[in-house]
Design an enzyme around this catalytic site. Structure first.
Site, PDB file in Angstrom:
ATOM      1  N   SER A 538       0.796  -1.146  -0.015  1.00 47.86           N
ATOM      2  CA  SER A 538      -0.025  -0.095   0.181  1.00 47.86           C
ATOM      3  C   SER A 538       0.882   1.364   0.115  1.00 47.86           C
ATOM      4  O   SER A 538       1.663   1.462  -0.935  1.00 47.86           O
ATOM      5  CB  SER A 538      -1.093  -0.104   1.200  1.00 47.86           C
ATOM      6  OG  SER A 538      -1.851   0.845   0.987  1.00 47.86           O
ATOM      7  N   ASP A 619      -8.498  -5.504  -5.645  1.00 48.97           N
ATOM      8  CA  ASP A 619      -8.217  -4.510  -5.050  1.00 48.97           C
ATOM      9  C   ASP A 619      -8.824  -3.249  -5.485  1.00 48.97           C
ATOM     10  O   ASP A 619      -8.038  -2.715  -6.603  1.00 48.97           O
ATOM     11  CB  ASP A 619      -6.509  -4.203  -4.857  1.00 48.97           C
ATOM     12  CG  ASP A 619      -6.146  -3.164  -3.970  1.00 48.97           C
ATOM     13  OD1 ASP A 619      -6.963  -2.427  -3.538  1.00 48.97           O
ATOM     14  OD2 ASP A 619      -4.856  -3.173  -3.865  1.00 48.97           O
ATOM     15  N   HIS A 651      -6.974  -5.850  -1.288  1.00 49.37           N
ATOM     16  CA  HIS A 651      -6.102  -5.151  -0.778  1.00 49.37           C
ATOM     17  C   HIS A 651      -5.017  -6.030  -0.150  1.00 49.37           C
ATOM     18  O   HIS A 651      -3.625  -5.817  -0.012  1.00 49.37           O
ATOM     19  CB  HIS A 651      -6.166  -3.861  -0.179  1.00 49.37           C
ATOM     20  CG  HIS A 651      -5.357  -2.575  -0.281  1.00 49.37           C
ATOM     21  ND1 HIS A 651      -4.490  -2.168  -1.180  1.00 49.37           N
ATOM     22  CD2 HIS A 651      -4.671  -2.059   0.869  1.00 49.37           C
ATOM     23  CE1 HIS A 651      -3.911  -1.362  -0.690  1.00 49.37           C
ATOM     24  NE2 HIS A 651      -3.786  -1.031   0.425  1.00 49.37           N
TER      25      HIS A 651
END
Length: 686
Positions: A538, A619, A651
């Site tokens: 991320s 995601d 994610h």
């Protein structure tokens, strides 16, 4: 193994000399503690254990007396999974959710003997519930179309949707998709129903007509809902219905009669996030958490208090610079037990709402309060070397007693690395903290390659906790000295420290990472910082892309999981627009200079570090195209690179088999690039 047997918590010294290093396969085989609840009289605790044996998983509930040592009773023997346990107010039975009848419904089990009885039989699944203080009624979380005012309509709409032949979805507003799901028009709704001799009376949809999520998705639950002490109202956190929900964080507290009616906004004056309403047992106080900066999801959650006698509203402990993660009233109705991140830990504090004094109770590891009653605190705890177990302490945090050791047998056969927190002078010579972990099999006088892990968020922290996905001990078991740094922007070090990353994604954090790697190498000479690979997901993946352009000489390789590559395109395709709009000061077309200042795509001319790219196709927070773009650049520039995509992951990588594959690729990649000439390196597997 009997997973309910309590023993001393695992320690490094207790590990067998012949134990094997931790592997991802062993991590996946660890048992999981869930659904713990403390009885209102403080005499017993119920908890769930999911026991894993090979491909078989079995989850059961257990009851433990807190007065009689080792008095534990297995309560359930069903093949399904019971969860979301709550005690009845009289402590003589428990309620839970289970899918025994074909869908998730509410069940009741008397603790004095007898079989579990199904309480609800709704045409739609029950996703959450909460009892009122008297136990005479229950609030239920059910998902259905917001135009429906009753379950007959809700079931009809659900059937129509299932039978729809055309696949095209029509949208007129954002969000089109959220986290890992496309918007299907359904919303979380709240129902209230009486409990009549352990059966459910006619439910009332108290949020009828509200086109909003109650409780909010995707990560909130019934902790966002509270009955008033007299049982006449529900208070819940939600955004007002509207077309602007994708770009603001103005969650308010709303109050609605249990018989239905128009919700009343209790926190209209605050344009930021209000959450977690709780009432004191004596009915005098309503407490909740509140942010003060609109649009900023990582602002400090202050603790607010309303005296229901006088109507006065005030902030509790306004000088305490920590963000409350959870709040629970004690039996005396003036003590709040609060969990908050604190210098790498998740600590438990006691705060007197009358005077605002803050007392730390549990300050090591990651702690979560289960309940406070009978002069006892029951909580879960884990740290970098120990998975989660259940503990008991006095209300002052003393006389800690382990209540479970659900992985004692399994962990006794595994080795984990020694760890320690360190600090150094980072950006502007300010103190920055981190952790290092020694590799399993560490020998004095040798140097070891470094796994440099960068957390996401960016307002986050790896911290002193046992992680189910990014478990730092797996790098230590693979022979790496593992380093994690809580750079500027990390949580648990005060609001100013956390705020400092906003509008400066590539500035202070990169300087902290550079200075931190150098400092830990000087402090711990066994770390070969010249032979290091960095990995992050991320924002941590963003930092891999940013490092590739700004610090290309820093690492032998990079691992980029779900990383942001192009801030312009990211803004156009992510779902929660409030996040980039706060972090960069507004929409892209208003603040393009800020977005481009720290945009990794602008520095691809500098890229030369080998990179592994990993991404989930579902995601929608950082869509797959961000990873594909990075991989395309790497291959076109003839930089060594590999990419792994999981079609059904979001994610995060959640499926155990996929997680095993993830680690085999990641560890194999890092071992390949840090291996000394002639040394054996682990090959990644498909």
């Amino acid at each position: 193994m009997n997973p309910w047997i309590a023993s001393l918590p695992l320690t490094l010294a207790a590990l067998s000399a012949g134990a094997a290093p931790l592997t991802v396969e062993a991590l996946n085989q660890l048992n999981k503690l869930h659904s713990a609840a403390l009885s209102p009289d403080g005499s017993q605790v119920v908890y769930g254990v999911t026991e894993v044996q090979g491909e078989t998983k079995r989850s059961e509930l257990y009851l433990r007396s807190l007065a009689t040592p080792d008095r534990v009773t297995q309560l359930t023997f069903d093949e399904g999974r019971e969860h979301s346990v709550q005690f009845a107010p009289d402590s003589e039975g428990i309620y839970f959710l289970a899918g025994r009848s074909g869908s998730s419904q509410l069940w009741y089990l008397p603790l004095g003997g007898g079989e579990a009885r199904q309480i609800s039989d709704l045409p739609l699944p029950v996703d959450g519930f909460k009892l009122d203080p008297s136990g005479e009624q229950v609030a239920l979380q059910v998902r259905f179309h917001p135009t429906c005012a009753d379950l007959v309509c809700a079931e009809k709409k659900a059937t129509q949707q299932d039978e729809r032949a055309a696949q095209g979805r029509h949208y007129t507003e954002l969000m089109v998709r959220h986290w890992d799901e496309w918007n299907d028009g359904l919303r979380n709704q709240l129902l209230v129903a009486p409990l009549l001799e352990q059966r459910l009376g006619e439910p009332v949809v108290v949020t009828a007509g509200w086109d909003t999520e109650v409780p909010p998705r995707p990560f909130s639950g019934m902790e966002e809902v509270a009955f008033s002490p007299d049982g006449q109202h529900l208070v819940f956190s939600a955004k007002a219905p509207g077309t602007d929900q994708a770009w603001h964080t103005n969650y308010d507290l709303w109050q609605v009669p249990v018989g239905g009616g128009e919700p009343v906004n209790l926190t209209e004056d605050n344009p930021a996030w209000d959450a977690h309403p709780v009432f004191s047992a004596d009915g005098r106080y309503l407490a909740w958490t509140a942010m003060s900066i609109p649009g900023y999801e990582s602002d400090r959650f202050r603790i607010m208090l309303k005296d229901l006698r006088s109507g006065e509203v005030s902030e509790v402990a306004p000088g305490w610079d920590r963000s409350a993660a959870s709040i629970t009233f004690g039996e005396d109705s003036h003590t709040l037990y609060v969990t908050a991140q604190d210098v790498g830990q998740v600590s438990l504090f006691a705060i007197d709402v009358r005077f605002g004094d803050v007392r730390p109770l549990l300050t090591e590891g990651s702690n979560r309060l289960v309940g406070a009653a009978g002069g006892k605190l029951v909580y879960t705890q884990n740290d970098l070397a120990n998975p989660t177990d259940l503990y008991m302490a006095t209300s002052s945090g003393q006389q800690v007693t382990p209540l479970t050791a659900i992985n004692a047998d399994k962990m006794a056969d595994l080795q984990v690395g020694e760890f320690e927190q360190f600090q150094f002078k980072g950006w502007n010579n300010e103190v920055v903290h981190g952790y290092w972990i020694k590799p399993v099999g560490y020998q004095e006088g040798q140097q070891y390659p470094v796994a440099f892990l960068v957390h996401g968020g960016p307002q986050g922290s790896f911290g002193n906790r046992w992680h189910g996905r990014w478990n730092a001990q797996l790098w230590a078991a693979a022979g790496f000295g593992t380093v994690m740094i809580d750079f500027h922007g990390s949580t648990g070090y005060g609001a100013e420290f956390t705020h400092s990353i906003s509008k400066d994604w590539g500035g202070k954090p990169l300087e902290d990472l550079q200075k931190g790697l150098k400092a830990v190498g000087e402090q711990q000479p066994w770390l070969d910082i010249a032979n290091a690979c960095a990995a992050g997901g991320s924002y941590g993946g963003y930092m891999m892309n940013w490092i590739a352009g700004n610090w290309p000489e820093g690492f032998k390789c990079l691992v980029n999981h779900a990383g942001l590559f192009d801030m312009r395109s990211f803004y156009m395709v992510t779902e929660e627009l409030w996040f980039p709009e706060y972090e960069f000061g507004g929409p892209y077309w208003e603040q393009s200079e800020r977005y481009e200042r720290f945009n990794p795509v602008n520095l691809i001319d500098n890229w030369r570090t080998p990179m592994l790219v990993l991404h989930g196709a579902k995601d929608y927070r950082v869509p797959l195209e961000q990873g594909l773009a990075a991989f395309t650049v790497l291959k076109r520039k003839n930089i060594p690179a590999e990419m792994v995509v999981w079609e059904d992951e979001n994610h995060w990588i959640l499926d155990p088999d996929n997680l095993a594959q993830w680690y085999h690729h990641v560890l194999g990649w890092m071992q390949r690039w840090t291996a000394k000439p002639g040394a054996h390196s682990q090959k990644g597997v498909d």
